[in-house]
Design an enzyme around this catalytic site. Structure first.
Site, PDB file in Angstrom:
ATOM      1  N   GLU A 177      13.371  36.384  -0.471  1.00  0.00           N
ATOM      2  CA  GLU A 177      13.118  36.006   1.235  1.00  0.00           C
ATOM      3  C   GLU A 177      11.873  36.543   1.468  1.00  0.00           C
ATOM      4  OE1 GLU A 177      14.955  36.348   5.547  1.00  0.00           O
ATOM      5  OE2 GLU A 177      16.172  36.891   4.053  1.00  0.00           O
ATOM      6  N   ASN A 235      11.320  32.289   6.652  1.00  0.00           N
ATOM      7  CA  ASN A 235      12.142  32.029   8.141  1.00  0.00           C
ATOM      8  C   ASN A 235      11.268  31.011   9.005  1.00  0.00           C
ATOM      9  OD1 ASN A 235      14.364  33.731   8.152  1.00  0.00           O
ATOM     10  ND2 ASN A 235      12.787  35.391   7.482  1.00  0.00           N
ATOM     11  N   GLU A 267      14.325  28.849   5.468  1.00  0.00           N
ATOM     12  CA  GLU A 267      15.603  29.162   6.460  1.00  0.00           C
ATOM     13  C   GLU A 267      15.686  29.062   8.156  1.00  0.00           C
ATOM     14  OE1 GLU A 267      16.496  33.151   5.285  1.00  0.00           O
ATOM     15  OE2 GLU A 267      16.689  32.845   2.896  1.00  0.00           O
ATOM     16  N   ASP A 297      20.430  29.856   8.324  1.00  0.00           N
ATOM     17  CA  ASP A 297      20.517  31.412   8.316  1.00  0.00           C
ATOM     18  C   ASP A 297      21.504  31.991   9.318  1.00  0.00           C
ATOM     19  OD1 ASP A 297      19.761  33.798   7.525  1.00  0.00           O
ATOM     20  OD2 ASP A 297      17.687  33.890   8.469  1.00  0.00           O
ATOM     21  N   GLU A 354      24.797  37.557   3.250  1.00  0.00           N
ATOM     22  CA  GLU A 354      23.817  38.660   3.512  1.00  0.00           C
ATOM     23  C   GLU A 354      24.419  40.034   4.011  1.00  0.00           C
ATOM     24  OE1 GLU A 354      20.126  36.767   6.079  1.00  0.00           O
ATOM     25  OE2 GLU A 354      21.933  35.882   6.956  1.00  0.00           O
TER      26      GLU A 354
END
Length: 402
Positions: A177, A235, A267, A297, A354
């Site tokens: 990420e 993101n 995400e 997410d 996560e």
């Protein structure tokens, strides 16, 4: 019994039970013990005697009940910590515990009813072992100025940092990420909370995204040349989907790097997608048609709509870190994780967990059937060069272990 330097307020509407609680606290050595029969009287006591270290609080009573009392004192600083004394069901107690934490009060625990002297003693020791009269919290860093952020963006000081996603069983890296850090020439690394709101307010999120994709694809090419194949996740705010030029710009960057869309994941947090307009849906569909993966997410952190989850073209769910933090003590978190895994399997969506910070959490998640995760247990976010070096060190260890 030694004297405990604690001031305790007992909030209980049952006269006999209140008397028992006061006597028990005095017998345990509490320096000062005050009492009240409802929330209104408790507020009056606090007004008269000042701040107390602990409120031993019943929840159900006539007049102002314990819930309203806690709401009133949450922001006042009149009560430092709370012990719940209640006969409520376990699920309601868990909800109250969450409420107390959200109010900014320290929750020492639940003593139940009738009071247990040993449990109460342990909670008092907990209050002394971890004093709640700490230094006031450091105020949040002020936001950077718009001019400074614009200059940082123009000077490429807003750098992509990388946090790996991994296979819980094998430890294999299965993606990464991209996060953002401001590498300031004199102030060092500046966290995103200082500049991301400014970027969003000024409509600069797309420009940052395109810079990050370009930088990350360069790193991806270097990693591939060294034998590491990485899917890279970015993101994306739901508001960015309204930009009709978004997907064309992403396609152009992919072409310039000769990279397939399947090498990227985007995400998006679920909260902004519940009422996604047609233009946003078009952008999501176009990203998928380009081969990109789409991930929801922080799933479970907002008010999830299963109908929207079925309608939107996502192929990955990232479960919010709070479920892992409370995994050991909250049976409902285990159930939520298991249900999300089953949902993902049914919908053909991968599930990434996560916030994994300990090996015990990893093993519990493996037992539930989780396969992919992300968190500090495995690796913290790293700058690009540090990430490549980390990959090499990890690969060298695996080779030497064979």
């Amino acid at each position: 019994m030694p004297t405990l330097p604690l001031r305790v307020l007992v909030l209980e509407d049952h006269t006999f039970q209140r008397s028992v609680a006061v006597s028990m606290l005095q017998a345990l050595g509490c320096q000062e013990v005050f009492e009240a029969s409802d929330g209104a009287q408790a507020l009056a006591v606090l007004e008269a005697v000042g701040q107390v270290d602990i409120a031993l609080c019943d929840l159900q009573m006539e007049g102002m009940d314990g819930l309203e009392f806690l709401q009133r004192v949450g922001a006042s600083g009149q009560v430092k910590s709370v012990i719940i004394s209640s006969s409520l069901s376990a699920d309601l107690c868990r909800a109250v515990h969450q409420m107390v934490t959200l109010l900014g009060l320290e929750l020492l625990g639940d003593v139940g009813k009738p009071l247990d002297a040993q449990v109460l003693h342990d909670l008092l020791k907990k209050a002394l072992a971890k004093p709640v009269s700490q230094q006031p919290p450091i105020s949040a860093s002020p936001l950077a100025s718009e001019d400074a952020v614009r200059e940082a963006l123009a000077q490429r000081q807003l750098k992509a940092w990388y946090q790996p996603k991994f296979n819980l069983q094998t430890g294999e890296v299965c993606g990464v990420e991209v996060l953002c850090r401001w590498q300031h020439p004199t102030r060092g690394i500046i966290p995103p909370a200082v500049f991301m709101p400014v970027l969003e307010r000024c409509g600069l999120l797309d420009e940052l995204l395109f810079c990050q994709i370009d930088e990350a694809l360069t790193l991806q090419t270097s990693a591939r040349a060294q034998g590491f194949v990485l899917n890279i996740a970015f993101n994306l705010q739901a508001s960015q989907l309204a930009n009709s030029d978004l997907t064309a710009a992403i396609r152009h960057i992919l072409v310039s790097h000769a990279a397939p869309g399947s090498s990227l994941t985007f995400e998006l947090t679920e909260s902004g997608l519940l009422e996604a307009p047609a233009t946003s849906l078009e952008s999501l569909v176009r990203l998928r048609m380009m081969g990109c993966r789409l991930s929801i997410d922080d799933f479970g952190a907002g008010f999830s709509s299963l109908q929207r989850l079925c309608q939107l073209p996502f192929n990955e769910i990232k479960l919010d870190a709070d479920f892992v933090r409370n995994l050991e003590h909250e049976p409902r978190c285990r159930a939520a994780i298991s249900s999300t895994l089953a949902l993902g399997e049914t919908l053909g969506m991968a599930v990434v967990i996560e916030g994994i910070e300990t090996d015990a959490q990893r093993l519990q998640l493996l037992g539930l059937g989780c396969t992919q995760g992300q968190g500090y247990w495995y690796a913290r976010p790293m700058a690009g060069d540090d990430f490549l070096a980390w990959l090499h060190r990890r690969n060298d260890r695996e080779v030497s272990d064979q």
